[in-house]
Design a protein around this motif. Structure first.
Motif, PDB file in Angstrom:
ATOM      1  N   LEU A  53       0.831  -1.200   0.000  1.00  0.00           N
ATOM      2  CA  LEU A  53       0.000   0.000   0.000  1.00  0.00           C
ATOM      3  C   LEU A  53       0.868   1.254   0.000  1.00  0.00           C
ATOM      4  O   LEU A  53       0.586   2.224  -0.710  1.00  0.00           O
ATOM      5  CB  LEU A  53      -0.938   0.008   1.208  1.00  0.00           C
ATOM      6  N   TRP A  54       1.932   1.227   0.792  1.00  0.00           N
ATOM      7  CA  TRP A  54       2.841   2.366   0.826  1.00  0.00           C
ATOM      8  C   TRP A  54       3.482   2.577  -0.539  1.00  0.00           C
ATOM      9  O   TRP A  54       3.604   3.706  -1.006  1.00  0.00           O
ATOM     10  CB  TRP A  54       3.908   2.145   1.907  1.00  0.00           C
ATOM     11  N   ARG A  55       3.900   1.501  -1.183  1.00  0.00           N
ATOM     12  CA  ARG A  55       4.522   1.617  -2.506  1.00  0.00           C
ATOM     13  C   ARG A  55       3.539   2.214  -3.514  1.00  0.00           C
ATOM     14  O   ARG A  55       3.902   3.077  -4.306  1.00  0.00           O
ATOM     15  CB  ARG A  55       5.001   0.247  -3.010  1.00  0.00           C
ATOM     16  N   TYR A  95       3.882   5.863  -5.343  1.00  0.00           N
ATOM     17  CA  TYR A  95       4.013   5.830  -6.800  1.00  0.00           C
ATOM     18  C   TYR A  95       2.824   6.483  -7.491  1.00  0.00           C
ATOM     19  O   TYR A  95       2.964   7.258  -8.415  1.00  0.00           O
ATOM     20  CB  TYR A  95       4.159   4.382  -7.274  1.00  0.00           C
ATOM     21  N   TRP A  96       1.610   6.164  -7.023  1.00  0.00           N
ATOM     22  CA  TRP A  96       0.376   6.537  -7.716  1.00  0.00           C
ATOM     23  C   TRP A  96      -0.261   7.776  -7.105  1.00  0.00           C
ATOM     24  O   TRP A  96      -1.032   8.470  -7.756  1.00  0.00           O
ATOM     25  CB  TRP A  96      -0.570   5.368  -7.652  1.00  0.00           C
ATOM     26  N   GLY A  97       0.015   8.029  -5.824  1.00  0.00           N
ATOM     27  CA  GLY A  97      -0.563   9.189  -5.169  1.00  0.00           C
ATOM     28  C   GLY A  97      -1.895   8.939  -4.508  1.00  0.00           C
ATOM     29  O   GLY A  97      -2.479   9.847  -3.927  1.00  0.00           O
ATOM     30  N   PHE A 154      -6.505  -2.058  -6.097  1.00  0.00           N
ATOM     31  CA  PHE A 154      -5.203  -2.725  -6.085  1.00  0.00           C
ATOM     32  C   PHE A 154      -5.002  -3.517  -7.370  1.00  0.00           C
ATOM     33  O   PHE A 154      -3.976  -3.409  -8.032  1.00  0.00           O
ATOM     34  CB  PHE A 154      -5.091  -3.650  -4.870  1.00  0.00           C
ATOM     35  N   TRP A 155      -5.997  -4.338  -7.731  1.00  0.00           N
ATOM     36  CA  TRP A 155      -5.864  -5.166  -8.929  1.00  0.00           C
ATOM     37  C   TRP A 155      -5.888  -4.324 -10.201  1.00  0.00           C
ATOM     38  O   TRP A 155      -5.180  -4.620 -11.159  1.00  0.00           O
ATOM     39  CB  TRP A 155      -6.930  -6.251  -8.968  1.00  0.00           C
ATOM     40  N   HIS A 197      -0.399  -1.129 -14.585  1.00  0.00           N
ATOM     41  CA  HIS A 197       1.031  -0.853 -14.473  1.00  0.00           C
ATOM     42  C   HIS A 197       1.863  -2.135 -14.471  1.00  0.00           C
ATOM     43  O   HIS A 197       2.984  -2.137 -13.965  1.00  0.00           O
ATOM     44  CB  HIS A 197       1.298  -0.046 -13.193  1.00  0.00           C
ATOM     45  N   ARG A 198       1.358  -3.187 -15.063  1.00  0.00           N
ATOM     46  CA  ARG A 198       2.019  -4.489 -14.998  1.00  0.00           C
ATOM     47  C   ARG A 198       3.418  -4.482 -15.595  1.00  0.00           C
ATOM     48  O   ARG A 198       4.327  -5.078 -15.039  1.00  0.00           O
ATOM     49  CB  ARG A 198       1.153  -5.578 -15.615  1.00  0.00           C
ATOM     50  N   SER A 199       3.624  -3.790 -16.698  1.00  0.00           N
ATOM     51  CA  SER A 199       4.970  -3.786 -17.288  1.00  0.00           C
ATOM     52  C   SER A 199       5.950  -3.050 -16.383  1.00  0.00           C
ATOM     53  O   SER A 199       7.101  -3.482 -16.222  1.00  0.00           O
ATOM     54  CB  SER A 199       4.953  -3.176 -18.686  1.00  0.00           C
TER      55      SER A 199
END
Length: 66
Positions: free
Chosen positions: A23-25, A29-31, A42-43, A49-51
């Motif tokens: 969650l922190w990551r 990253y996403w804000g 989450f999913w 952003h899978r790549s």
């Protein structure tokens, strides 16, 4: 790659969207605020952003092997 995922989801392997570390990551990253991230978000984030996530996992694996 799997080693990092295994360690980062410790205690949350069946519910990774509850992992404080992940969650922190995502938050940094996403804000999106970590306390507002649901399983669906989450999913969705993971799919969109899978790549980038795979690239990060490869980097983390290289760093762990030193």
């Amino acid at each position: 790659m799997i080693r990092f995922l295994w360690r980062s989801t410790r205690g949350y392997r069946l519910t990774p969207w509850r992992s404080p570390y992940l969650l922190w990551r995502i938050e940094t990253y996403w804000g999106l605020h970590a306390e507002r991230i649901t399983a669906a978000e989450f999913w969705r984030f993971s799919w969109q952003h899978r790549s980038e996530l795979v690239r990060f996992l490869r980097w983390a694996d290289r760093m762990a092997q030193g």
